[in-house]
Design an enzyme around this catalytic site. Structure first.
Site, short mmCIF file in Angstrom:
data_model
loop_
_atom_site.label_atom_id
_atom_site.label_comp_id
_atom_site.label_asym_id
_atom_site.label_seq_id
_atom_site.Cartn_x
_atom_site.Cartn_y
_atom_site.Cartn_z
N GLY A 20 38.98 42.54 29.73
CA GLY A 20 39.00 41.97 31.08
C GLY A 20 40.10 40.92 31.19
N ALA A 21 41.30 41.28 30.70
CA ALA A 21 42.37 40.29 30.52
C ALA A 21 43.32 40.19 31.70
CB ALA A 21 43.16 40.62 29.25
N ASN A 22 43.09 41.00 32.73
CA ASN A 22 44.06 41.01 33.83
C ASN A 22 43.81 39.92 34.86
OD1 ASN A 22 41.84 43.17 34.32
ND2 ASN A 22 42.51 42.57 36.37
N GLY A 24 41.47 35.98 35.89
CA GLY A 24 40.54 34.90 35.54
C GLY A 24 40.69 34.37 34.13
N GLY A 26 40.02 35.63 31.31
CA GLY A 26 40.63 36.57 30.35
C GLY A 26 42.15 36.53 30.42
N TYR A 173 22.53 38.46 36.52
CA TYR A 173 23.64 37.78 35.86
C TYR A 173 23.13 36.90 34.72
CZ TYR A 173 27.81 35.10 34.90
OH TYR A 173 28.87 34.53 34.24
N1 LIG Z 1 34.36 31.62 35.85
C1 LIG Z 1 33.27 31.00 35.45
O1 LIG Z 1 32.93 29.88 35.92
C2 LIG Z 1 32.40 31.59 34.39
C3 LIG Z 1 31.26 30.87 34.02
C4 LIG Z 1 30.45 31.38 32.99
C5 LIG Z 1 30.80 32.57 32.36
N2 LIG Z 1 31.93 33.25 32.77
C6 LIG Z 1 32.24 34.49 32.06
O2 LIG Z 1 33.62 34.56 31.76
C7 LIG Z 1 34.07 35.91 31.84
C8 LIG Z 1 35.26 35.98 32.79
O3 LIG Z 1 34.85 35.47 34.05
P1 LIG Z 1 35.93 35.22 35.21
O4 LIG Z 1 35.44 34.11 36.03
O5 LIG Z 1 37.29 35.18 34.63
O6 LIG Z 1 35.74 36.57 36.05
P2 LIG Z 1 36.81 37.38 36.92
O7 LIG Z 1 37.92 36.49 37.39
O8 LIG Z 1 36.02 38.13 37.93
O9 LIG Z 1 37.44 38.40 35.88
C9 LIG Z 1 36.62 39.37 35.30
C10 LIG Z 1 37.46 40.29 34.46
O10 LIG Z 1 36.57 41.29 33.91
C11 LIG Z 1 37.09 42.55 34.24
N3 LIG Z 1 36.07 43.59 34.36
C12 LIG Z 1 35.03 43.65 35.22
N4 LIG Z 1 34.36 44.80 35.06
C13 LIG Z 1 35.00 45.50 34.07
C14 LIG Z 1 34.81 46.76 33.47
N5 LIG Z 1 33.83 47.59 33.85
N6 LIG Z 1 35.64 47.14 32.47
C15 LIG Z 1 36.67 46.32 32.08
N7 LIG Z 1 36.91 45.12 32.64
C16 LIG Z 1 36.09 44.72 33.63
C17 LIG Z 1 37.82 42.36 35.56
O11 LIG Z 1 38.71 43.44 35.78
P3 LIG Z 1 39.06 43.95 37.27
O12 LIG Z 1 40.15 43.06 37.77
O13 LIG Z 1 39.50 45.36 37.03
O14 LIG Z 1 37.80 43.85 38.09
C18 LIG Z 1 38.52 41.03 35.28
O15 LIG Z 1 39.66 41.25 34.50
C19 LIG Z 1 32.88 36.74 32.31
O16 LIG Z 1 32.26 37.31 31.18
C20 LIG Z 1 31.96 35.70 32.95
O17 LIG Z 1 30.60 36.07 32.89
C21 LIG Z 1 32.73 32.78 33.76
#
Ligand SMILES: NC(=O)c1ccc[n+]([C@@H]2O[C@H](COP(=O)([O-])OP(=O)(O)OC[C@H]3O[C@@H](n4cnc5c(N)ncnc54)[C@H](OP(=O)(O)O)[C@@H]3O)[C@@H](O)[C@H]2O)c1
Length: 304
Positions: A20-22, A24, A26, A173
């Protein structure tokens, strides 16, 4: 010991996979690791978004060594192909970041009948790690799981893991993140029991939001309204670049070891520090009950 995210140890010669590196957290994890000199493999489900992220990293980090690997964590064919590709490589760290952070309002399932949030946030990575564990053990790799502070607030119901009786987006979640953390800690116990020097580390990125994150062409362009609304929450939020500091520390800090839990010093924001994890996440009993359910749901026996 403190950690200075602006002065990372040299990571040349290391290969790190980030799922999921593209976007946020990641994306910024990948960019910061590339800045430190690591070769970063961006494992993403959408080739165009992966390419946009790679272009952005190359623009911002001229010496970056990066490549894409197709991976959709809800598609077993894609997971197995990615695992096969990793089995042939020397992997120093695998960051299990891909996740669904905005679950659907009503319960949905993937093509195998598994609840979609569980499938995305837990089962895909479970299957991936199970299939490439021989390569990870061989290189004493670090496996870094993205947990969440939501794990502190929710509950995991082993008797309704698929939330057939009790689905709400929030419950899905939180339960998925408790399960992810439980798997991360149990994996470390299993690695220790097997005498392996590979390590499993769990981190959480606090409360990291797009409107507090640098704008990056092709990767992050929040609207003015989002910027405005997110900046009103500045006191208790950080950008996703700040959220990446915990997984980056888990990959690079020699002082971090298997079974550690890292998160922002001020709970939702701040530099990554060692913090206590919930009793549920650390419970060997919960993990022992959960593990066979995950093996069944992922259709994947775990070799450790
Ligand atoms: N941001 C926060 O405050 C927060 C807090 C607690 C935990 N987290 C955890 O941190 C991680 C990243 O969160 P984020 O905020 O960066 O989320 P994000 O911006 O929504 O990014 C999520 C990433 O996961 C990818 N993804 C989703 N479904 C996928 C699938 N089926 N196969 C492969 N890739 C997939 C997305 O790809 P697409 O672009 O293709 O959708 C995107 O690259 C998550 O595990 C989240 O639960 C985040």
């Amino acid at each position: 010991m403190g950690w200075d995210a602006a002065a990372l140890p040299d990571a040349h010669g290391r290969t790190v996979i980030v799922t999921g590196a593209n976007a946020g957290v990641g994306y910024f994890t990948s960019e910061q690791l590339a800045q430190a000199g690591a070769h970063v493999v961006l494992a993403c489900r959408d080739p165009e978004r992966a390419e946009a992220a790679i272009s952005a990293i190359r623009r911002r980090v001229p010496h970056a060594s990066v490549e894409a690997l197709p991976l959709d964590v809800t598609d077993r064919r894609s997971i197995d192909a990615a695992a096969d590709a990793l089995l042939g490589r020397s992997v120093d760290a695998l960051v299990l970041n891909a996740g669904m952070v905005h679950p659907p309002r009503t319960r949905q399932t993937d093509e195998y009948g598994n609840e979609l949030v569980l499938a995305t946030n837990v089962l895909g990575h479970f299957r991936l790690v199970a299939r490439c564990i021989p390569a990870l053990v061989q290189t004493d790799a670090r496996i870094v799981t993205l947990g969440s502070m939501a794990a502190r607030l929710g509950r995991l119901r082993i008797d309704d893991l698929q939330l057939e009786r009790s689905y709400t987006p929030w419950r899905a979640y939180a339960a998925s993140k408790i399960a992810a953390q439980s798997v991360g800690f149990e994996l470390d116990r299993r690695l220790r029991a097997a005498g392996s020097a590979a390590q499993s580390i769990v981190v959480h990125p606090g409360y990291s939001i797009s409107g507090r994150t640098p704008g990056i062409r092709g990767v992050n362009h929040p609207s003015r309204a989002t910027r405005f609304a997110d900046n009103l929450q500045a006191a208790w939020t950080q950008g996703k670049d700040g959220g990446a500091h915990a997984p980056v520390r888990a990959v690079l800090d020699p002082e971090v070891t298997g079974g550690d839990y890292l998160g922002p010093a001020a709970f939702t924001k701040g530099p990554p520090v060692h913090i206590p994890a919930t009793r549920a996440s650390r419970s060997p009993r919960l993990a022992a009950a959960l593990w066979p359910l995950l093996e069944r749901a992922a259709a994947q026996p775990f070799p450790l």
